[in-house]
Design a protein around this motif. Structure first.
Motif, PDB file in Angstrom:
ATOM      1  N   GLY A 265     -16.276   0.839  -7.790  1.00 38.87           N
ATOM      2  CA  GLY A 265     -16.714   0.454  -9.122  1.00 38.87           C
ATOM      3  C   GLY A 265     -16.921   1.646 -10.035  1.00 38.87           C
ATOM      4  N   LEU A 266     -17.645   2.654  -9.550  1.00 35.66           N
ATOM      5  CA  LEU A 266     -17.919   3.838 -10.360  1.00 35.66           C
ATOM      6  C   LEU A 266     -16.650   4.622 -10.686  1.00 35.66           C
ATOM      7  N   ILE A 267     -15.838   4.863  -9.664  1.00 33.76           N
ATOM      8  CA  ILE A 267     -14.607   5.627  -9.880  1.00 33.76           C
ATOM      9  C   ILE A 267     -13.657   4.870 -10.795  1.00 33.76           C
ATOM     10  N   GLY A 268     -13.541   3.566 -10.591  1.00 35.22           N
ATOM     11  CA  GLY A 268     -12.644   2.769 -11.422  1.00 35.22           C
ATOM     12  C   GLY A 268     -13.036   2.787 -12.887  1.00 35.22           C
ATOM     13  N   LEU A 269     -14.334   2.671 -13.169  1.00 39.16           N
ATOM     14  CA  LEU A 269     -14.808   2.691 -14.555  1.00 39.16           C
ATOM     15  C   LEU A 269     -14.529   4.047 -15.213  1.00 39.16           C
ATOM     16  N   MET A 270     -14.813   5.123 -14.493  1.00 38.27           N
ATOM     17  CA  MET A 270     -14.585   6.458 -15.061  1.00 38.27           C
ATOM     18  C   MET A 270     -13.103   6.717 -15.302  1.00 38.27           C
ATOM     19  N   MET A 271     -12.258   6.296 -14.349  1.00 33.35           N
ATOM     20  CA  MET A 271     -10.821   6.498 -14.502  1.00 33.35           C
ATOM     21  C   MET A 271     -10.270   5.674 -15.664  1.00 33.35           C
ATOM     22  N   ALA A 272     -10.740   4.416 -15.801  1.00 30.44           N
ATOM     23  CA  ALA A 272     -10.260   3.566 -16.886  1.00 30.44           C
ATOM     24  C   ALA A 272     -10.643   4.150 -18.245  1.00 30.44           C
ATOM     25  N   GLN A 273     -11.891   4.633 -18.352  1.00 35.98           N
ATOM     26  CA  GLN A 273     -12.350   5.218 -19.609  1.00 35.98           C
ATOM     27  C   GLN A 273     -11.511   6.429 -19.992  1.00 35.98           C
ATOM     28  N   GLU A 274     -11.254   7.304 -19.022  1.00 35.78           N
ATOM     29  CA  GLU A 274     -10.482   8.506 -19.311  1.00 35.78           C
ATOM     30  C   GLU A 274      -9.020   8.175 -19.618  1.00 35.78           C
ATOM     31  N   ALA A 275      -8.451   7.194 -18.912  1.00 33.81           N
ATOM     32  CA  ALA A 275      -7.059   6.811 -19.154  1.00 33.81           C
ATOM     33  C   ALA A 275      -6.884   6.232 -20.553  1.00 33.81           C
TER      34      ALA A 275
ATOM     35  N   VAL B 251       0.832  -1.203   0.000  1.00 35.63           N
ATOM     36  CA  VAL B 251       0.000   0.000   0.000  1.00 35.63           C
ATOM     37  C   VAL B 251       0.869   1.255   0.000  1.00 35.63           C
ATOM     38  N   GLY B 252       2.010   1.196   0.651  1.00 35.50           N
ATOM     39  CA  GLY B 252       2.935   2.328   0.632  1.00 35.50           C
ATOM     40  C   GLY B 252       3.453   2.623  -0.764  1.00 35.50           C
ATOM     41  N   ILE B 253       3.766   1.570  -1.518  1.00 39.28           N
ATOM     42  CA  ILE B 253       4.224   1.748  -2.900  1.00 39.28           C
ATOM     43  C   ILE B 253       3.147   2.437  -3.732  1.00 39.28           C
ATOM     44  N   LEU B 254       1.898   1.988  -3.583  1.00 36.10           N
ATOM     45  CA  LEU B 254       0.790   2.598  -4.320  1.00 36.10           C
ATOM     46  C   LEU B 254       0.596   4.058  -3.913  1.00 36.10           C
ATOM     47  N   SER B 255       0.801   4.339  -2.637  1.00 38.25           N
ATOM     48  CA  SER B 255       0.656   5.714  -2.150  1.00 38.25           C
ATOM     49  C   SER B 255       1.650   6.634  -2.834  1.00 38.25           C
ATOM     50  N   GLY B 256       2.909   6.209  -2.900  1.00 38.54           N
ATOM     51  CA  GLY B 256       3.922   7.039  -3.540  1.00 38.54           C
ATOM     52  C   GLY B 256       3.735   7.174  -5.030  1.00 38.54           C
ATOM     53  N   MET B 257       3.207   6.126  -5.686  1.00 37.20           N
ATOM     54  CA  MET B 257       3.035   6.151  -7.135  1.00 37.20           C
ATOM     55  C   MET B 257       1.874   7.033  -7.572  1.00 37.20           C
ATOM     56  N   PHE B 258       0.739   6.927  -6.870  1.00 37.75           N
ATOM     57  CA  PHE B 258      -0.501   7.517  -7.364  1.00 37.75           C
ATOM     58  C   PHE B 258      -1.011   8.700  -6.550  1.00 37.75           C
ATOM     59  N   GLY B 259      -0.423   8.972  -5.385  1.00 38.99           N
ATOM     60  CA  GLY B 259      -0.953  10.042  -4.549  1.00 38.99           C
ATOM     61  C   GLY B 259      -2.187   9.643  -3.789  1.00 38.99           C
TER      62      GLY B 259
ATOM     63  N   LEU C  26      -4.001   2.425 -11.938  1.00 33.64           N
ATOM     64  CA  LEU C  26      -4.774   2.684 -10.725  1.00 33.64           C
ATOM     65  C   LEU C  26      -6.242   2.318 -10.939  1.00 33.64           C
ATOM     66  N   ALA C  27      -6.781   2.622 -12.117  1.00 29.86           N
ATOM     67  CA  ALA C  27      -8.184   2.289 -12.415  1.00 29.86           C
ATOM     68  C   ALA C  27      -8.412   0.783 -12.368  1.00 29.86           C
ATOM     69  N   LEU C  28      -7.508   0.012 -12.965  1.00 28.95           N
ATOM     70  CA  LEU C  28      -7.643  -1.444 -12.964  1.00 28.95           C
ATOM     71  C   LEU C  28      -7.539  -2.007 -11.549  1.00 28.95           C
ATOM     72  N   LEU C  29      -6.677  -1.410 -10.737  1.00 34.05           N
ATOM     73  CA  LEU C  29      -6.526  -1.864  -9.359  1.00 34.05           C
ATOM     74  C   LEU C  29      -7.802  -1.591  -8.561  1.00 34.05           C
ATOM     75  N   VAL C  30      -8.365  -0.395  -8.728  1.00 31.17           N
ATOM     76  CA  VAL C  30      -9.606  -0.031  -8.040  1.00 31.17           C
ATOM     77  C   VAL C  30     -10.741  -0.967  -8.436  1.00 31.17           C
TER      78      VAL C  30
ATOM     79  N   PHE D 245      -8.382   7.918  -4.139  1.00 29.90           N
ATOM     80  CA  PHE D 245      -8.939   7.353  -5.358  1.00 29.90           C
ATOM     81  C   PHE D 245     -10.086   8.207  -5.908  1.00 29.90           C
ATOM     82  N   ILE D 246     -10.655   9.082  -5.071  1.00 35.14           N
ATOM     83  CA  ILE D 246     -11.630  10.071  -5.537  1.00 35.14           C
ATOM     84  C   ILE D 246     -10.961  11.433  -5.695  1.00 35.14           C
ATOM     85  N   MET D 247     -10.080  11.759  -4.757  1.00 39.70           N
ATOM     86  CA  MET D 247      -9.410  13.057  -4.759  1.00 39.70           C
ATOM     87  C   MET D 247      -8.592  13.285  -6.027  1.00 39.70           C
ATOM     88  N   VAL D 248      -7.798  12.297  -6.416  1.00 38.56           N
ATOM     89  CA  VAL D 248      -6.898  12.477  -7.558  1.00 38.56           C
ATOM     90  C   VAL D 248      -7.655  12.748  -8.855  1.00 38.56           C
TER      91      VAL D 248
END
Length: 305
Positions: free
Chosen positions: A123-133, A24-32, A274-278, A196-199
């Protein structure tokens, strides 16, 4: 090496906890992101009660975020003024969330609330992030002049405008306050930092540059998670210190590694990963809700009337 957790009342392998904290620390540094969206369900997967997982997971979020934000401060990629505005909204939202959480805890509905919240929001955030990415990756692959950035007209028309120099923005303070309030509420209910919502909100709603978003998100997460942990400890006595220490040790080291990895990857690929992970976490919790458990009955400690 088995470690007994007195508040959670379960025995867990110590190296497993260190590994979870490091991941989780690695993910924190990578994605904020604080990593709470991952650490809380992972703790529930290894047998930690949801109430304890939510309250204690926030400790690890604080540690990972502090470690990550120090690295970003050295690179001057933190908008402190924006962070303070987000923090003001976050404190208000967190206070409401703690109140709702305590009511549902007395009703015995905390576990269902936490799991449903993860399925819906992730689910909602992950789908929106994946689409935009995916759209961003396609745009980057096409030759030709770059498109003009999207203009956030609603944000520009709102009152109470402030200048955020580090982000290069002159916008209303209302959207950052609202984003902070939503994240603070979720931090109290789900044990997450809310990154995951803030970013995505900071990138797509506020129009902040990606390089500043990660450090600013971590800055806000630190204080909201601290407040959430303190309130959970006072109101529900559900913070397990032994569990928190093991997660923090792994998280602090992992955040430094994640920061270095994040600097070497393109922003579009970071968003897609990050979207796929979420989405994967959301799907796992959904199946846990709908599939028949291996044990139909669980004995929990209680008091006689």
């Amino acid at each position: 090496m088995q470690l007994y957790l007195p508040i959670a009342e379960v025995s867990v392998n110590a190296f497993t906890l260190l590994g979870l904290g490091g991941l989780v620390g690695i993910l924190s540094g990578m994605f904020g992101v604080g990593g709470g969206f991952l650490i809380t369900p992972l703790l529930m997967f290894i047998g930690v009660p949801p109430g304890v997982a939510v309250a204690t997971g926030a400790n690890q979020v604080v540690a990972s975020s502090v470690s990550g934000v120090l690295a970003h401060l050295r690179r001057r990629t933190v908008d402190l003024r924006m962070g303070l505005v987000l923090l003001a909204g976050g404190m208000a939202g967190s206070s409401v969330g703690i109140w709702v959480f305590s009511i549902l805890r007395r009703m015995g509905q905390v576990e269902l609330l936490v799991q449903l919240s993860y399925v819906i929001f992730l689910g909602l955030i992950g789908l929106m992030m994946a689409q935009e990415a995916i759209r961003a990756l396609r745009r980057a692959a096409r030759p030709g002049p770059p498109r003009r950035a999207h203009q956030h007209y609603l944000v520009h028309r709102l009152p109470l405008k402030m200048k955020f120099r580090a982000s290069g923005l002159y916008i209303s303070a209302i959207p950052p306050l609202a984003v902070g309030a939503v994240v603070g509420f979720l931090a109290a209910i789900m044990g997450v930092g809310g990154g995951f919502i803030m970013v995505p909100a900071m990138i797509y709603l506020l129009g902040m540059p990606t390089k500043v978003v990660i450090g600013t998100s971590l800055f806000q997460i630190i204080f909201v998670s601290c407040f959430t942990t303190l309130m959970h400890a006072i109101t529900a006595y559900s913070v397990d210190i032994m569990l928190a220490v093991m997660l923090i040790l792994g998280g602090v080291i992992g955040a430094q590694i994640g920061t270095q990895i994040g600097l070497k990857l393109k922003a579009e690929r970071l968003r897609l990963f990050l979207a796929l992970l979420v989405l994967s976490v959301s799907v796992k919790i959904f199946f846990d809700l709908v599939l028949e458990p291996s044990e139909l009955y669980t004995v929990v400690p209680g008091r006689l009337p």
